[in-house]
Design an enzyme around this catalytic site. Structure first.
Site, PDB file in Angstrom:
ATOM      1  N   GLU A  58      22.621 -22.564  10.183  1.00  0.00           N
ATOM      2  CA  GLU A  58      23.838 -22.059  11.349  1.00  0.00           C
ATOM      3  C   GLU A  58      24.828 -22.881  10.971  1.00  0.00           C
ATOM      4  OE1 GLU A  58      23.841 -24.170  14.507  1.00  0.00           O
ATOM      5  OE2 GLU A  58      22.100 -24.069  14.639  1.00  0.00           O
ATOM      6  N   LYS A 201      16.395 -29.374  23.400  1.00  0.00           N
ATOM      7  CA  LYS A 201      16.737 -31.116  23.342  1.00  0.00           C
ATOM      8  C   LYS A 201      16.117 -30.903  24.507  1.00  0.00           C
ATOM      9  CE  LYS A 201      21.200 -30.963  20.603  1.00  0.00           C
ATOM     10  NZ  LYS A 201      20.931 -29.256  19.907  1.00  0.00           N
TER      11      LYS A 201
END
Length: 822
Positions: A58, A201
């Site tokens: 990405e 996360k």
């Protein structure tokens, strides 16, 4: 479909074997790499056509995660890790409204250099149509980094099945009120790509995230990473989250088996393989929870919600944890890219084995995006889950055998293979001391005989190391030949070398009993980071006694390696004592290597003209040195050393000078036209001309003025007859010797302007800039092979030097992005 210039393998199958499953024709779309909205690079197209492992990467991590040029360094590092581990990287992003799969060096630099600018977009699935469709309207040229969801879509469109990234989006804490759920999760539910990350996360709601993924039908597993029994789903910065992983896979091969079965069954949901952060970089969960709790409270107080919440929370976590979270973030991304590449390699191996099975069925179901991609195009089923499927006869498969994922021993054998370039000279531990006067001070330069405020950084350096490192990053096969002492600095240097993926096969540790010390270099720079003073201890390369450890190392360690490998290019720095320099020159000549000389400094440049007997510096056409890359000070030192040594009084030198065709009255006007009056006043072009018989190609580094290339051309050189090169032909042979053994044709002189004006505030360090230039030239000459022209490489070598100028390191890790320009 037949009207397309190319189509997928499935669409070329015999009509009698075709049948459509699940969806009507209206749900099928076709797109080509020539689309105005979508482009797949030539390298990625070729890799997919040849069924080599390709890994998607990405770009939001570069555009919205790290500042420039740190993001460029990371991009280069991640692409290098894919290649080192046997795959082909495909960095995905949006540039000028075009979704690009596999970004070229200049494309990537353009994209990441705009990090932090308000016009640079963060592109998810919902944004793709806007970014691509609105480019061109009102003069807009929209660029953006692709998130996990957008990268998955574009990777699938190109036929890439494995995508490695840092972390996954998830369900935010309190989502029952905010409905804040990342698009990454729904994308995994409908796009069949395997995503390798370190989980979501830890400020997200991990249990709810796993529950949502289950609802979407996403296969989720965690790599055991050497652990037995049940393991936790990782929490990004921490290896454990307190939440058990739904499934566990022990290795990359097991993950590849899951992907292969998933694809063979025609399932259209994605897969997520969680890779825990390396143990040495893991931050204890309780430490992270305390920082997350405070960051979430601050985000609520600041009103940071929706898309703005994640960047705000990440910034606060970085602020609260210091550099720990940043170091951990980079470490886990690198680990995920390595793991993802090995999964892709294992998948290709498994598919190859399946294709060779004697009991393999006569046909197989192939889904859209499952590598049905040729070197010239792709036909894709896009729409509701299901898409278009085609029954493909087994005879149409062209699956190639993929290499096994490299083990530690395999990596060593690859790293230590014979090299095209040997670079011999210093390997230092560098200290860079940048003068940092207090705010409001007008002092530009540090004061003598007192202490000065400074910013001090330590790194691996040395001229030979820097040249070798630059060539390595530019994609050349390189071996560094140097020595370190058996001391702490030596051990640190070897560890740093190994961490940079460079071979240490040519680095000798000399025994402590020999009194050898690892080389160290200390640079004192002014407030603009220009060098004021440098101190270097490279005595380890200067012991000239016949029975010294250094002399024995040359005879028993370096010379055998050179003779076995027979590299096409040998680069020498002037840190060698003249006796050892002579040995290296003689050894390089004996194997017919192209020899480059980096003068290092004004004091050491003179070594080239002070070779002891029996070594003699030969002249053209049998010159001992073929290329030198001095700056103006080093050029002057070479010139004065040659004059002082009597080199300009040699008959063989005069024969070459006489054949150059320089008028007896001088050539001031021609030289001024070829360069500039200022350079002529300094004597720069005149000095290069006088040195040409000994060094037939000289690239003089002029700093902000660019580079002056002066080279001697052979009588049969086509540039002497080329209209394109005519402006750079300074003189032609006029004494009738062009048809003799001497064969001098003339002089080519060209001033290359600087490729970029770098503002003083953008300069991070000048250390290693010239070495980067030299290493890039060497890499280009070696990669392009016989007949390569230096003038075709100066531009990219300058670009590489500019990257190092903006980097804290002695050679910018971002050089890898320029490798494809060679």
């Amino acid at each position: 479909m037949a009207s397309l210039p190319w189509a997928c393998r499935a669409c070329r199958a015999a009509a009698g074997t075709r049948r459509r499953l699940h969806t009507p024709a209206t749900s099928t779309r076709s797109i080509s790499t020539d689309s105005r909205f979508f482009h797949v690079s030539e390298e990625v197209r070729q890799a997919i056509a040849e069924r080599r492992p390709v890994v998607a990467l990405e770009s939001t991590i570069y555009t919205h995660g790290f500042p420039y040029p740190a993001n460029l360094s990371l991009a280069s590092r991640l692409e290098s890790l894919v290649r080192i581990n046997g795959g082909v990287p495909a960095t995905i992003g949006i540039l000028d409204g075009v979704a690009r799969v596999g970004m070229g060096a200049e494309e990537l630099i353009r994209l990441v250099s705009s990090a932090g600018q308000p016009g640079l977009l963060k592109v998810s699935r919902r944004d793709l149509g806007f970014v691509c469709g609105l480019t061109g309207a009102d003069g807009k040229a929209l660029n953006g980094g692709t998130t996990v969801s957008a990268t998955m879509i574009l990777a699938h469109m190109a036929g890439i099945r494995v995508f490695a990234t840092g972390g996954l989006g998830g369900v935010h804490r309190g989502a029952e009120q905010s409905m804040d759920v990342s698009a990454d999760l729904t994308e995994l539910g409908r796009t069949p790509v395997a995503v390798i990350s370190s989980g979501c996360k830890s400020f997200l709601d991990i249990p709810k995230t796993l529950e949502y993924l289950e609802t979407q039908g996403v296969a989720v597993a965690t790599f055991a990473d050497g652990r037995e029994g049940a393991v936790d789903f990782p929490a990004f910065w921490s290896r454990d989250s307190g939440v058990a992983s739904p499934m566990v896979v022990r290795c990359e091969t097991e993950a590849a088996r899951v992907i292969h079965a998933h694809t063979s069954l025609g399932l259209q949901s994605g897969l997520h393989f969680a890779n825990p952060i390396p143990a040495q970089h893991s931050i204890p969960q309780q430490d992270m929870e305390a920082a997350i709790y405070e960051a979430l409270n601050k985000a609520t107080s600041a009103g940071a919600t929706g898309a703005a919440s994640t960047p705000y929370i990440l910034a606060k976590i970085k602020e609260l944890t210091g550099d720990r979270s940043v170091v951990a973030n980079r470490a886990l991304v690198e680990a995920n890219v390595i793991r993802g590449t090995r999964v892709a390699v294992a998948l290709r191996t498994l598919e190859s084995e399946e294709a060779d099975r004697p009991d393999r069925p006569e046909s197989q179901v192939v889904g859209p995006g499952a590598s049905d991609f040729t070197s010239t195009g792709v036909s894709l089923g896009i729409g509701a889950p299901g898409g278009m499927y085609t029954l493909v006869p087994a005879s149409t498969s062209t699956t190639a055998t993929a290499p096994e994922p490299p083990t530690a021993s395999a990596t060593t054998s690859i790293t230590d293979r014979p090299a095209d370039i040997f670079v011999a000279g210093s390997l230092n531990v560098d200290l860079s001391c940048d003068f940092a006067p207090r705010a409001g001070s007008s002092t530009h330069t540090p004061e003598l005989q007192t202490s000065n405020p400074a910013t001090i950084a330590q790194s691996l350096g040395g001229v030979a190391h820097n040249v070798a490192r630059a060539a390595h990053l530019m994609g050349a096969s390189v071996r560094l030949c140097s020595a370190v002492g058996d001391d702490l600095a030596g051990k640190a240097a070897l560890d740093a070398l190994a961490a940079s993926d460079m071979s240490a096969a040519g680095v000798k540790t000399l025994p402590a009993a020999s009194g050898s010390r690892t080389s160290q270099y200390v640079a004192i720079n002014d407030r603009n980071k220009d060098l004021v003073l440098a101190m270097a201890d490279v005595s380890i390369l200067e012991d000239t006694a016949e029975d010294s450890a250094l002399s024995q190392t040359f005879a028993n360690f370096w010379l055998p390696q050179l003779q076995r490998a027979r590299p096409t290019h040998l680069a020498l720095d002037a840190n060698w004592a003249p006796q050892h320099l002579g040995r290296w020159l003689a050894a390089g000549q004996s194997i017919g290597a192209h020899i480059a000389f980096e003068p290092v400094s004004t004091a050491k440049a003179a070594a080239l003209f002070h070779l002891p007997q029996p070594y003699t510096l030969a002249v053209y056409p049998h010159a001992s040195v073929h290329l030198a890359t001095p700056n103006t000070h080093e050029l002057a030192a070479l010139y004065h050393a040659a004059r002082a040594s009597g080199a300009f009084e040699r008959d063989d030198w005069w024969h070459v000078i006489d054949a150059l065709g320089i008028p007896a009255t001088g050539a001031r006007v021609q030289l001024a036209l070829a360069t500039s009056s200022a350079l002529v006043d300094q004597g720069v072009p005149q000095q290069t001309l006088q040195l040409l018989p000994f060094i037939p190609c000289i690239c003089t580094k002029l700093g902000a003025q660019g580079v002056l290339l002066t080279q001697l051309l052979a009588a049969n050189d086509p540039r002497l007859r080329s209209g394109e090169d005519a402006p750079y032909i300074l003189s032609r042979c006029t004494n009738g010797t062009e048809d003799t053994a001497l064969g001098v044709g003339g002089v080519y002189m060209r001033l290359f302007p600087a490729v970029e004006h770098v503002a003083a505030e953008a300069i991070v360090s000048v250390n290693g800039v010239g070495d980067t230039f030299a290493g890039t030239l060497l890499a280009g000459l070696a990669k392009r092979g016989p007949g390569a022209r230096v003038e075709g490489l100066v531009d990219v070598a300058q670009r590489a030097a500019v990257l190092t100028l903006k980097s804290r390191e002695s050679v910018s890790p971002g050089l890898g992005t320029l490798g494809r320009l060679l």
